[in-house]
Design an enzyme around this catalytic site. Structure first.
Site, mmCIF file in Angstrom:
data_model
loop_
_atom_site.group_PDB
_atom_site.id
_atom_site.type_symbol
_atom_site.label_atom_id
_atom_site.label_comp_id
_atom_site.label_asym_id
_atom_site.label_seq_id
_atom_site.Cartn_x
_atom_site.Cartn_y
_atom_site.Cartn_z
ATOM 1 N N ASP A 84 19.487 29.116 3.691
ATOM 2 C CA ASP A 84 20.359 30.142 3.111
ATOM 3 C C ASP A 84 21.742 29.567 2.798
ATOM 4 O OD1 ASP A 84 21.329 29.955 5.677
ATOM 5 O OD2 ASP A 84 21.019 32.058 6.200
ATOM 6 N N SER A 85 21.942 28.277 3.100
ATOM 7 C CA SER A 85 23.132 27.569 2.616
ATOM 8 C C SER A 85 23.151 27.556 1.090
ATOM 9 C CB SER A 85 23.168 26.142 3.165
ATOM 10 O OG SER A 85 21.926 25.505 2.943
ATOM 11 N N ASP A 87 14.432 29.709 5.365
ATOM 12 C CA ASP A 87 15.338 30.487 6.214
ATOM 13 C C ASP A 87 15.015 31.966 6.120
ATOM 14 O OD1 ASP A 87 17.256 29.431 7.909
ATOM 15 O OD2 ASP A 87 18.568 28.819 6.258
ATOM 16 N N LYS A 112 12.770 29.870 9.634
ATOM 17 C CA LYS A 112 13.832 29.550 10.603
ATOM 18 C C LYS A 112 14.634 30.816 10.862
ATOM 19 C CE LYS A 112 17.531 26.887 9.568
ATOM 20 N NZ LYS A 112 18.636 27.883 9.661
ATOM 21 N N GLU A 124 17.882 32.431 13.064
ATOM 22 C CA GLU A 124 19.086 32.129 13.835
ATOM 23 C C GLU A 124 19.179 33.022 15.065
ATOM 24 O OE1 GLU A 124 22.672 32.229 11.523
ATOM 25 O OE2 GLU A 124 21.868 30.890 9.985
ATOM 26 N N GLU A 179 23.315 23.463 15.940
ATOM 27 C CA GLU A 179 24.417 23.236 14.997
ATOM 28 C C GLU A 179 25.761 23.258 15.718
ATOM 29 O OE1 GLU A 179 24.125 25.394 11.345
ATOM 30 O OE2 GLU A 179 26.119 24.765 10.684
#
Ligand code: KIV
Length: 273
Positions: free
Chosen positions: A44-45, A83, A112, A114, A181
């Site tokens: 999602d970057s 993501d 993925k 978070e 991270e």
């Protein structure tokens, strides 16, 4: 070599570090496939490096699906992870499941997600239903407002202990790997040692089981620099700028296109039109 979830889950300690990178579209997918990474993440970057937005929270489900579908046809050797965008996990179980199913249906081999404690139930439910999950702890960009900015996490004994607990819980919940991270390197090393699944560090030192970075930051194409990546590994911007200014100059000076770079029509065919 073709890499799948079980290969990552059981990555042998004596094997070389895992190397992962993001991709968002056909050119980046073709490049990372040629380079042969173990893991490719449709991150999602994309919100930042593709769309120029401030936060990853702005990238919706439809958008991540567009990027995933653009990448999928060109990745055959690496494990392709997508993501989970901001939203479904925050809204509820049903939304999380629907989003994960949509990502897998579009070709992701894993999603993925978070977060620690708050995401644990969702991760457990997905893995119980055969959807593979990669965890993400430390600086979790979707929680930027709660964290108060993009800054190192896990500093201080209490915070470090919580992240270690979260990592162990994610493994228990069925995650096959965890992104760490911006954690202090000794904490990332300790977590890596305590887990049997691999950790992928980004700004968390060299003692993770592997590393993950954002494509544009690696190749030097309008990316960002950080303490953990002060300089890109290449300078794509310079190549792009060079090509664009050569194209402009050649047209302005009448050198492009050359006569044999177009099609002819005989004088009889053009005359009198
Ligand atoms: O979205 C992303 O690119 C990521 C990586 C930086 C791990 O989450």
């Amino acid at each position: 070599m073709v890499i799948r979830v079980p290969d990552i889950r059981a990555w042998p300690p004596e094997a070389s570090p895992l190397v992962a990178i993001t991709a968002y579209d056909r050119p980046s997918a073709l490049a990372v496939e040629r380079a042969g990474f173990e893991i490719v993440l449709v991150g999602d970057s994309a919100a930042q490096v593709i769309h120029g937005r401030k936060h990853t929270t702005s990238l919706g489900m439809e958008e991540i699906l567009i990027h995933l579908k653009a990448v999928r046809p060109f990745i055959s050797h690496s494990l392709l992870v997508a993501d989970m965008p901001f939203g479904p996990v925050q809204v509820g179980d049903r939304e999380t499941k629907e989003a994960a199913v949509a990502l897998v249906a579009a070709g992701a081999e894993a999603v993925k997600i978070e977060g620690g404690d708050a995401s644990l139930g969702a991760i457990r439910r997905l893995t119980n239903h055969g959807i593979e999950v990669m965890g993400h702890l430390g600086l979790t960009p979707q929680s930027v407002h709660t964290l108060g900015g993009y800054k190192v996490q896990g500093t201080g004994r209490k915070a470090a202990s919580q992240i270690l607990k979260d990592a162990l819980a994610l493994e228990q919940a069925g995650a096959f790997a965890i992104v760490l991270e911006c954690l202090p390197a000794p904490l990332a090393a300790l977590i890596t040692k305590r887990l049997s699944i691999p950790t992928l560090g980004i700004g968390s030192g060299s003692r993770c089981r592997g590393q993950i970075l954002v494509f544009h930051d690696v190749v030097g194409w309008e990316g960002s620099s950080f303490k953990f990546l002060p300089h890109p590994f290449g300078d794509v911007s310079q190549h792009v700028d060079g090509a664009l200014s050569r194209y402009k100059k050649e047209v302005q000076e009448g050198n492009y296109p050359e006569p044999d770079q177009s099609w002819e029509l005989s004088p009889e065919e053009i005359e009198g039109l």
